[in-house]
Design an enzyme around this catalytic site. Sequence first.
Site, PDB file in Angstrom:
ATOM      1  N   CYS A  46       0.826  -1.209   0.000  1.00  0.00           N
ATOM      2  CA  CYS A  46       0.000   0.000   0.000  1.00  0.00           C
ATOM      3  C   CYS A  46       0.864   1.265   0.000  1.00  0.00           C
ATOM      4  CB  CYS A  46      -0.914   0.039   1.226  1.00  0.00           C
ATOM      5  SG  CYS A  46      -2.018  -1.368   1.323  1.00  0.00           S
TER       6      CYS A  46
HETATM    7  C1  BEZ Z   1       0.572  -4.842   1.872  1.00  0.00           C
HETATM    8  O1  BEZ Z   1       0.012  -3.780   1.671  1.00  0.00           O
HETATM    9  O2  BEZ Z   1       1.773  -4.963   1.699  1.00  0.00           O
HETATM   10  C2  BEZ Z   1      -0.186  -6.058   2.303  1.00  0.00           C
HETATM   11  C3  BEZ Z   1      -1.330  -5.925   3.071  1.00  0.00           C
HETATM   12  C4  BEZ Z   1      -2.007  -7.073   3.475  1.00  0.00           C
HETATM   13  C5  BEZ Z   1      -1.534  -8.320   3.097  1.00  0.00           C
HETATM   14  C6  BEZ Z   1      -0.411  -8.447   2.295  1.00  0.00           C
HETATM   15  C7  BEZ Z   1       0.279  -7.295   1.898  1.00  0.00           C
END
Ligand code: BEZ
Length: 219
Positions: A46
């Site tokens: 994100c």
């Molecule tokens: C991420 O944003 O990196 C992420 C969030 C939840 C699960 C896996 C990755």
Amino acid sequence: MPGLTIGDTIPDLEAETTQGKIKLHQFCSDSWTILFSHPGDFTPVCTTELGKMAEYAKEFNQRGVKLLGLSCDDIQSHNEWIKDIEAFTPGCKVSYPIMSDPRKEIIKKLNMVDPDEKDSSGSNLPSRALHIVGPDLKVKLSFLYPATTGRNMDEVLRVVESLQKASKFKIATPANWNPGDPCVIQPSVTDQQAKDMFSQGFETKDLPSGKNYLRFTKV
Ligand code: BEZ
């Protein structure tokens, strides 16, 4: 993907954002809008996605497209997180608002729930959903990616260009189309209408069926 989908009018929600309260219809009316959700603040993928969106914001603005992010955490958390995002993607400024949704009501109404990802209390998290909303407040295109796959902002920009062209001309964009490439003329357009509409001309491909439906033009 049950719930909000292509052709639906987005609900007129009220939401808290990093730039104050908004009403969704007021925010989205009279321009194109990209609504995009994220599983959570301070998560790796994100952080890269929000930085990339900030980097591409100028490109979207030039095409009359507003950006509106969503992550369920609260505004204080978003504001702290923005510092990380801007540090990770040097030169980027998160100039678009990010909604919060602590009760996880908005993600349900916008069909952004990930059925697989849960938080520590067992409640659902948002997926990497992305809706492109037209000036008429209707969803024109939706992506739904799992938490483990970050989105490609070049692809988002490419589909914006396709949607905007198809809203102006009776064309569609073929496989692997990129801006500047020839488009195809929509099947509902007769050859006579195509002659009147596309003064630059068009090329009809010869096909074994003998049917003249694959017609290319540049718009
Ligand atoms: C991420 O944003 O990196 C992420 C969030 C939840 C699960 C896996 C990755």
